[in-house]
Design a protein around this motif. Structure first.
Motif, PDB file in Angstrom:
ATOM      1  N   SER A 171      12.167  24.748  -7.897  1.00 23.86           N
ATOM      2  CA  SER A 171      13.132  25.825  -8.106  1.00 23.86           C
ATOM      3  C   SER A 171      14.423  25.559  -7.347  1.00 23.86           C
ATOM      4  O   SER A 171      15.523  25.863  -7.833  1.00 23.86           O
ATOM      5  CB  SER A 171      12.535  27.161  -7.650  1.00 23.86           C
ATOM      6  OG  SER A 171      11.408  27.495  -8.428  1.00 23.86           O
ATOM      7  N   LEU A 172      14.299  24.978  -6.154  1.00 26.96           N
ATOM      8  CA  LEU A 172      15.486  24.626  -5.370  1.00 26.96           C
ATOM      9  C   LEU A 172      16.306  23.549  -6.073  1.00 26.96           C
ATOM     10  O   LEU A 172      17.537  23.638  -6.171  1.00 26.96           O
ATOM     11  CB  LEU A 172      15.061  24.151  -3.986  1.00 26.96           C
ATOM     12  CG  LEU A 172      16.188  23.692  -3.050  1.00 26.96           C
ATOM     13  CD1 LEU A 172      17.165  24.823  -2.772  1.00 26.96           C
ATOM     14  CD2 LEU A 172      15.608  23.151  -1.738  1.00 26.96           C
ATOM     15  N   ILE A 173      15.626  22.529  -6.565  1.00 24.85           N
ATOM     16  CA  ILE A 173      16.324  21.457  -7.287  1.00 24.85           C
ATOM     17  C   ILE A 173      17.025  22.020  -8.515  1.00 24.85           C
ATOM     18  O   ILE A 173      18.189  21.685  -8.797  1.00 24.85           O
ATOM     19  CB  ILE A 173      15.324  20.355  -7.700  1.00 24.85           C
ATOM     20  CG1 ILE A 173      14.750  19.664  -6.462  1.00 24.85           C
ATOM     21  CG2 ILE A 173      15.998  19.331  -8.619  1.00 24.85           C
ATOM     22  CD1 ILE A 173      13.588  18.729  -6.760  1.00 24.85           C
ATOM     23  N   ARG A 174      16.332  22.870  -9.225  1.00 24.33           N
ATOM     24  CA  ARG A 174      16.915  23.499 -10.426  1.00 24.33           C
ATOM     25  C   ARG A 174      18.139  24.319 -10.064  1.00 24.33           C
ATOM     26  O   ARG A 174      19.159  24.286 -10.767  1.00 24.33           O
ATOM     27  CB  ARG A 174      15.854  24.386 -11.092  1.00 24.33           C
ATOM     28  CG  ARG A 174      16.303  25.042 -12.393  1.00 24.33           C
ATOM     29  CD  ARG A 174      16.587  24.037 -13.456  1.00 24.33           C
ATOM     30  NE  ARG A 174      16.945  24.669 -14.717  1.00 24.33           N
ATOM     31  CZ  ARG A 174      17.641  24.061 -15.673  1.00 24.33           C
ATOM     32  NH1 ARG A 174      18.027  22.797 -15.523  1.00 24.33           N
ATOM     33  NH2 ARG A 174      17.921  24.691 -16.794  1.00 24.33           N
ATOM     34  N   ALA A 175      18.078  25.048  -8.976  1.00 24.80           N
ATOM     35  CA  ALA A 175      19.208  25.872  -8.538  1.00 24.80           C
ATOM     36  C   ALA A 175      20.419  25.011  -8.195  1.00 24.80           C
ATOM     37  O   ALA A 175      21.562  25.371  -8.517  1.00 24.80           O
ATOM     38  CB  ALA A 175      18.800  26.711  -7.342  1.00 24.80           C
ATOM     39  N   VAL A 176      20.170  23.884  -7.545  1.00 29.20           N
ATOM     40  CA  VAL A 176      21.266  22.975  -7.195  1.00 29.20           C
ATOM     41  C   VAL A 176      21.961  22.474  -8.449  1.00 29.20           C
ATOM     42  O   VAL A 176      23.193  22.385  -8.519  1.00 29.20           O
ATOM     43  CB  VAL A 176      20.741  21.796  -6.350  1.00 29.20           C
ATOM     44  CG1 VAL A 176      21.801  20.706  -6.232  1.00 29.20           C
ATOM     45  CG2 VAL A 176      20.321  22.280  -4.971  1.00 29.20           C
ATOM     46  N   LYS A 177      21.174  22.167  -9.470  1.00 35.97           N
ATOM     47  CA  LYS A 177      21.746  21.692 -10.727  1.00 35.97           C
ATOM     48  C   LYS A 177      22.581  22.776 -11.413  1.00 35.97           C
ATOM     49  O   LYS A 177      23.608  22.496 -12.037  1.00 35.97           O
ATOM     50  CB  LYS A 177      20.627  21.219 -11.665  1.00 35.97           C
ATOM     51  CG  LYS A 177      20.003  19.886 -11.279  1.00 35.97           C
ATOM     52  CD  LYS A 177      18.913  19.511 -12.260  1.00 35.97           C
ATOM     53  CE  LYS A 177      18.453  18.087 -12.056  1.00 35.97           C
ATOM     54  NZ  LYS A 177      19.485  17.096 -12.432  1.00 35.97           N
ATOM     55  N   LEU A 178      22.135  24.020 -11.297  1.00 32.94           N
ATOM     56  CA  LEU A 178      22.821  25.117 -11.981  1.00 32.94           C
ATOM     57  C   LEU A 178      24.037  25.627 -11.232  1.00 32.94           C
ATOM     58  O   LEU A 178      25.062  25.956 -11.838  1.00 32.94           O
ATOM     59  CB  LEU A 178      21.842  26.277 -12.199  1.00 32.94           C
ATOM     60  CG  LEU A 178      20.726  26.061 -13.219  1.00 32.94           C
ATOM     61  CD1 LEU A 178      19.749  27.249 -13.197  1.00 32.94           C
ATOM     62  CD2 LEU A 178      21.314  25.897 -14.623  1.00 32.94           C
ATOM     63  N   TYR A 179      23.934  25.703  -9.901  1.00 26.39           N
ATOM     64  CA  TYR A 179      24.976  26.381  -9.134  1.00 26.39           C
ATOM     65  C   TYR A 179      25.731  25.498  -8.146  1.00 26.39           C
ATOM     66  O   TYR A 179      26.772  25.916  -7.629  1.00 26.39           O
ATOM     67  CB  TYR A 179      24.363  27.558  -8.362  1.00 26.39           C
ATOM     68  CG  TYR A 179      23.620  28.531  -9.243  1.00 26.39           C
ATOM     69  CD1 TYR A 179      24.299  29.387 -10.108  1.00 26.39           C
ATOM     70  CD2 TYR A 179      22.228  28.605  -9.220  1.00 26.39           C
ATOM     71  CE1 TYR A 179      23.618  30.276 -10.918  1.00 26.39           C
ATOM     72  CE2 TYR A 179      21.531  29.493 -10.028  1.00 26.39           C
ATOM     73  CZ  TYR A 179      22.234  30.330 -10.875  1.00 26.39           C
ATOM     74  OH  TYR A 179      21.549  31.216 -11.680  1.00 26.39           O
ATOM     75  N   GLY A 180      25.204  24.308  -7.862  1.00 28.37           N
ATOM     76  CA  GLY A 180      25.848  23.437  -6.885  1.00 28.37           C
ATOM     77  C   GLY A 180      25.301  23.666  -5.491  1.00 28.37           C
ATOM     78  O   GLY A 180      25.077  24.815  -5.085  1.00 28.37           O
ATOM     79  N   SER A 181      25.080  22.596  -4.753  1.00 28.76           N
ATOM     80  CA  SER A 181      24.423  22.678  -3.449  1.00 28.76           C
ATOM     81  C   SER A 181      25.181  23.526  -2.436  1.00 28.76           C
ATOM     82  O   SER A 181      24.568  24.210  -1.604  1.00 28.76           O
ATOM     83  CB  SER A 181      24.210  21.271  -2.882  1.00 28.76           C
ATOM     84  OG  SER A 181      25.454  20.603  -2.726  1.00 28.76           O
TER      85      SER A 181
END
Length: 291
Positions: free
Chosen positions: A16-26
């Motif tokens: 979920s963290l990896i997915r969030a980074v892809k969607l919103y930026g680290s």
């Protein structure tokens, strides 16, 4: 708006963290870990290396009242159980609510690593909803039929939701456990190394909800933890695992098992384990802080 990923170091929250980074930026994400002081050192290291690799800020939360699981259990004079899961409430849920109310004070999107096929209870959840949903909607009824609501810091929570959004997104909700693992590897990260050692659960070491296959791995790989748990059982005058963890005949006193009883029982059992089988005793938390 703040984007917060509840990160335990387990596979579902990692994906979920990896997915969030892809969607919103680290740079737009904060990973939040609620520390029970009862995690394996491998998990603590995994949390740091994965968030550093992704360029995500890691915030570690602790209970203001208890110094982790053992302190909580000593003060309660018992360990948590299937019917009294106060560990999640006191060490994870309350610190997270405190963080939202005291530190964030803004619109939030909370990203959770909940999967529908983990348990029947989780399958009934929604892929998207609200963090403080059960402050305004009942989550059940008591024995007298009275509706039950969440109440911790209720006045402040109600004030928060009157001013800010409190959305939840569960990006891996419909995924299988294998798909979660594949996604992590496809994105150049590795799952928590404890999975390779045969542990199904990596939150808390061990969790009172751990299945016997995971206990078997604990016995084989970390026997010193067994002795440590036994010392805490003597201090709390309580069993770490619930009475029905092993058959009655295997309990020395015929009532409840000590950790040594459980150790002796699993010593002769097969070490074969399906990491992603449905866990009938999965820890259930609406706030998704255990997985």
């Amino acid at each position: 708006m703040k984007i917060i990923v509840q990160y335990s170091g387990g596979k579902d929250s990692q994906a979920s963290l990896i997915r969030a980074v892809k969607l919103y930026g680290s740079k737009n994400i904060t990973a939040v870990f609620a520390d029970t002081n009862w995690e394996h050192e491998v998990t603590y290291k995994h949390l740091k290396t994965t968030t550093t690799d992704l360029g995500v800020e890691l915030v570690v939360l602790k209970s203001k009242k208890y110094n982790g699981l053992i302190d909580l259990s000593l003060k309660k004079k018992r360990f948590p159980s299937t019917k009294a899961r106060f560990c999640t409430q006191e060490l994870k849920v309350k610190p997270f609510i405190d963080y939202i109310l005291d530190e964030v004070k803004d619109h939030v999107i909370v990203i959770q690593g909940i999967r529908a096929d983990e348990s029947v209870a989780r399958s009934r959840m929604n892929q998207q909803c609200r963090l403080f949903k059960f402050y305004t909607e009942p989550f059940g009824t008591d024995r007298k039929g009275k509706k039950k609501y969440h109440t911790y810091r209720k006045k402040e929570v109600l004030n928060f939701i009157s001013n800010y959004a409190d959305d939840i997104i569960r990006p891996v909700f419909k995924w299988s456990g294998q798909r979660v693992i594949d996604y992590i590897i496809e994105n150049d990260q590795k799952p928590n190394p404890l999975y390779k050692e045969g542990f199904k659960r990596v939150g808390c070491f061990p969790c009172v909800m751990s299945n016997l296959s995971s206990v078997k791995q604990l016995v084989n790989r970390y026997p010193e933890r067994i002795q440590e748990i036994r010392s805490y059982e003597k201090m709390t005058k309580s069993s770490f695992f619930p009475p029905d963890k092993i058959p009655k005949y295997a309990r020395t006193n015929g009532i409840y098992p000590t950790i040594i009883d459980v150790k002796n029982y699993v010593d002769g059992k097969s070490s074969t384990i399906d990491l992603f089988e449905t866990d009938k005793t999965s820890c259930m938390s609406f706030y998704s802080l255990c997985e």
